[in-house]
Design a protein around this motif. Structure first.
Motif, PDB file in Angstrom:
ATOM      1  N   ASP A 101       5.583   3.019  -1.358  1.00 12.37           N
ATOM      2  CA  ASP A 101       6.164   1.687  -1.581  1.00 12.37           C
ATOM      3  C   ASP A 101       7.370   1.434  -0.688  1.00 12.37           C
ATOM      4  O   ASP A 101       8.403   0.940  -1.129  1.00 12.37           O
ATOM      5  CB  ASP A 101       6.523   1.471  -3.071  1.00 12.37           C
ATOM      6  CG  ASP A 101       5.268   1.348  -3.927  1.00 12.37           C
ATOM      7  OD1 ASP A 101       4.220   0.943  -3.381  1.00 12.37           O
ATOM      8  OD2 ASP A 101       5.324   1.675  -5.118  1.00 12.37           O
ATOM      9  N   HIS A 102       7.219   1.759   0.587  1.00  8.58           N
ATOM     10  CA  HIS A 102       8.249   1.443   1.576  1.00  8.58           C
ATOM     11  C   HIS A 102       7.735   0.344   2.500  1.00  8.58           C
ATOM     12  O   HIS A 102       6.552   0.019   2.496  1.00  8.58           O
ATOM     13  CB  HIS A 102       8.591   2.691   2.398  1.00  8.58           C
ATOM     14  CG  HIS A 102       9.185   3.785   1.559  1.00  8.58           C
ATOM     15  ND1 HIS A 102      10.391   3.646   0.905  1.00  8.58           N
ATOM     16  CD2 HIS A 102       8.719   5.018   1.235  1.00  8.58           C
ATOM     17  CE1 HIS A 102      10.647   4.755   0.231  1.00  8.58           C
ATOM     18  NE2 HIS A 102       9.646   5.604   0.395  1.00  8.58           N
ATOM     19  N   GLY A 103       8.669  -0.185   3.319  1.00  2.79           N
ATOM     20  CA  GLY A 103       8.283  -1.197   4.308  1.00  2.79           C
ATOM     21  C   GLY A 103       8.248  -2.583   3.697  1.00  2.79           C
ATOM     22  O   GLY A 103       8.568  -2.780   2.530  1.00  2.79           O
ATOM     23  N   PRO A 104       7.846  -3.569   4.515  1.00  2.00           N
ATOM     24  CA  PRO A 104       7.891  -4.968   4.066  1.00  2.00           C
ATOM     25  C   PRO A 104       6.844  -5.287   3.009  1.00  2.00           C
ATOM     26  O   PRO A 104       5.837  -4.579   2.888  1.00  2.00           O
ATOM     27  CB  PRO A 104       7.596  -5.757   5.348  1.00  2.00           C
ATOM     28  CG  PRO A 104       6.869  -4.805   6.234  1.00  2.00           C
ATOM     29  CD  PRO A 104       7.385  -3.442   5.912  1.00  2.00           C
ATOM     30  N   ASN A 105       7.084  -6.358   2.253  1.00  2.00           N
ATOM     31  CA  ASN A 105       6.085  -6.850   1.312  1.00  2.00           C
ATOM     32  C   ASN A 105       4.903  -7.437   2.078  1.00  2.00           C
ATOM     33  O   ASN A 105       5.072  -8.014   3.144  1.00  2.00           O
ATOM     34  CB  ASN A 105       6.691  -7.956   0.441  1.00  2.00           C
ATOM     35  CG  ASN A 105       7.083  -7.444  -0.931  1.00  2.00           C
ATOM     36  OD1 ASN A 105       6.407  -6.587  -1.506  1.00  2.00           O
ATOM     37  ND2 ASN A 105       8.164  -7.950  -1.461  1.00  2.00           N
ATOM     38  N   THR A 106       3.714  -7.271   1.521  1.00  3.00           N
ATOM     39  CA  THR A 106       2.502  -7.824   2.134  1.00  3.00           C
ATOM     40  C   THR A 106       1.760  -8.604   1.054  1.00  3.00           C
ATOM     41  O   THR A 106       2.206  -8.671  -0.084  1.00  3.00           O
ATOM     42  CB  THR A 106       1.568  -6.689   2.608  1.00  3.00           C
ATOM     43  OG1 THR A 106       1.029  -6.038   1.438  1.00  3.00           O
ATOM     44  CG2 THR A 106       2.292  -5.684   3.473  1.00  3.00           C
ATOM     45  N   GLY A 107       0.590  -9.113   1.401  1.00  8.31           N
ATOM     46  CA  GLY A 107      -0.257  -9.752   0.398  1.00  8.31           C
ATOM     47  C   GLY A 107      -0.820  -8.737  -0.592  1.00  8.31           C
ATOM     48  O   GLY A 107      -1.306  -9.099  -1.662  1.00  8.31           O
ATOM     49  N   GLY A 108      -0.761  -7.455  -0.253  1.00 10.03           N
ATOM     50  CA  GLY A 108      -1.304  -6.394  -1.106  1.00 10.03           C
ATOM     51  C   GLY A 108      -2.122  -5.430  -0.257  1.00 10.03           C
ATOM     52  O   GLY A 108      -3.020  -5.851   0.458  1.00 10.03           O
ATOM     53  N   MET A 109      -1.774  -4.134  -0.324  1.00 15.06           N
ATOM     54  CA  MET A 109      -2.405  -3.132   0.548  1.00 15.06           C
ATOM     55  C   MET A 109      -3.445  -2.296  -0.178  1.00 15.06           C
ATOM     56  O   MET A 109      -4.072  -1.421   0.420  1.00 15.06           O
ATOM     57  CB  MET A 109      -1.334  -2.209   1.138  1.00 15.06           C
ATOM     58  CG  MET A 109      -0.394  -2.897   2.107  1.00 15.06           C
ATOM     59  SD  MET A 109      -1.248  -3.569   3.565  1.00 15.06           S
ATOM     60  CE  MET A 109      -1.736  -2.057   4.409  1.00 15.06           C
ATOM     61  N   GLY A 110      -3.620  -2.545  -1.479  1.00 12.17           N
ATOM     62  CA  GLY A 110      -4.609  -1.768  -2.206  1.00 12.17           C
ATOM     63  C   GLY A 110      -4.399  -1.986  -3.685  1.00 12.17           C
ATOM     64  O   GLY A 110      -3.325  -2.436  -4.113  1.00 12.17           O
TER      65      GLY A 110
END
Ligand code: AMP
Ligand code: GLY
Length: 425
Positions: free
Chosen positions: A219-228
């Motif tokens: 749970d690091h790095g930028p927010n996305t639409g969802g990685m999984g």
């Protein structure tokens, strides 16, 4: 009968794939669809990008009903237009879709109806927002009021980040979506996605799930639409399930109806569960989650067209959803440069040979001269079903291994929370 699915992401591929398995269905039209829906013989892509396009398709093709995947067509009033034309459609009206389209509306609504959510204040001017942030301290969360395609939330760990986010949003970095900002109390705990079908009055809960919004492992790095995502989410114990229904979903459905904006459609509550097991509402979406839909559809055993017919007819109290007891895990393969500036046009290899109980749902792909290419940020969601989370993870990563395109990036730890910590509350 024919069914129309509006949208072109992984969520829509998964919905269309599940709908196509119904013995009642002859063809599922997907508009606009993607490279995966283009290559599945049970599905048919139909070009379309406006409410007028979809109305025409539904009428010409005499579709039995239409399901809307993404929020934009809902916010544009597709449900209102279909109903006015006497067509069957599942989704919220434009007015009801404000639960997702305006975070300020949702916040005020939750306050009026006693739905648990974090303390916040809304600002249109920078100076009072800065003063409020200084008074509250960091960490603190800054949210754009409007739809911002997953870019509207900054979890600021420092005051400087929070002030910067306010200046960026009010300064126009997100266009009109950031003309108003919410400054919200930072919550800790574990998140879950709680998605239900609503027919205006009755509620049919879908299986629980958990998304992974950050780009990188741990749970690091930028927010996305969802990685999984995976389903079920063990953090949603049976007791918590009842509590979320009672304290969040029911008052929302009743409250919307009492205010004259009857809610129909998928209602998605993003909840934060604290260490004592108390849920708080982070956000509402008026649609299914992406990528949560992919593992949820892998586990649905009921005929989705029957559930949707009941939902459209207002008789959801007469049906139950039957779930595969196994665990489904979905891993998103994203393009190089996602989320800032995804590269497009890379050829994807290895899509043909899939192990059993594995599906590859397409999102940002296109069929170009017979070859499937990347065409967006989140490219594919590889999803596997197995007896345990551990086994589903092994299966999904084994399948992922064989699917290649230049710059492919994915998280290697989907489901880590459920493996790391037993649920204690
Ligand atoms: P949202 O679109 O409102 O769900 O926000 C996106 C993500 O930001 C959520 O999935 C959380 O991980 C995080 N987030 C949102 N609101 C809060 C909050 N009040 N406290 C901590 N994290 C939050
Ligand atoms: N996966 C988060 C969402 O669909 O909003």
């Amino acid at each position: 009968m024919k069914i129309l699915v509006i949208g072109g992401g992984g969520r829509e591929h998964a919905l269309a794939w599940r709908i196509a398995q119904s013995p009642r269905v002859s063809r599922v039209l997907v508009s606009p669809g993607n490279g995966g829906t283009a290559t599945d013989p049970a599905l048919l892509n139909v070009p379309g990008e406006t409410v007028a396009d979809w109305l025409r398709i539904a009428q010409q093709e005499e579709v039995h009903f239409t399901v809307v995947g993404p929020e934009a067509p809902l916010a544009a009033g597709v449900v209102d237009a279909f109903r006015a034309a006497g067509l069957r459609i599942f989704g919220p009206t434009q007015a009801a879709a404000r639960l997702e389209g305006s975070k300020d509306f949702a916040k005020q609504f939750m306050r009026r109806h006693g739905v648990p959510t974090a303390r916040s204040a809304t600002f249109e001017e920078a100076a009072p927002a800065h003063a409020y942030i200084d008074a509250e301290g960091a960490p603190i969360v800054i949210k754009a009021d409007g739809l911002a395609a997953g870019k509207g939330v900054v979890v600021a760990m420092t005051l400087a980040e929070a002030h910067q986010a306010v200046d960026d949003m009010l300064g126009g970095s997100l266009g009109g979506a950031g003309a108003r900002v919410l400054v919200e109390q930072f919550l800790t705990g574990e998140e879950a996605s709680f998605i239900v079908m609503v027919d205006g009055q009755h509620v049919l809960p879908l299986a629980s799930s958990q998304d992974h919004k950050r780009l990188l492992d741990g749970d690091h790095g930028p927010n996305t639409g969802g990685m999984g995502a995976y389903s079920p989410a063990p953090v949603v114990t049976p007791a918590l399930h009842r509590r979320i229904l009672r304290d969040i979903i029911q008052p929302t459905v009743v409250g919307m109806a009492s205010e004259g904006t009857v809610f129909t459609g998928f209602l998605y509550a993003g909840v934060m569960i604290d260490a004592e097991g108390n849920p708080s509402t982070l956000e509402f979406n008026c649609r299914m989650g992406d990528p949560e839909t992919q593992p949820i559809m892998m586990r649905l055993k009921s005929d989705l067209t029957v559930l949707l017919d009941h939902a459209i007819d207002g008789t959801l109290d007469q049906v139950e959803a039957d779930w595969d007891r196994r665990v489904a895990v979905g891993v998103v393969l994203a393009a190089e440069g996602y989320p800032q500036s995804p590269r497009k046009g890379d050829v994807i290899e290895g899509l043909k040979k899939l192990p059993e109980h594995t599906m590859v749902f397409h999102a940002g792909t296109a069929l170009v001269d017979g070859a499937v290419q990347t065409a967006g940020g989140r490219v594919l969601c590889v999803t596997a079903l197995a007896d345990t989370l551990r086994q589903a993870r092994s299966a999904v990563y084994e399948a992922t291994d064989g699917i290649r395109f230049a710059g492919r990036q994915f998280r290697t730890d989907i489901g880590w929370r459920a493996l790391a910590a037993p649920v204690r509350h």
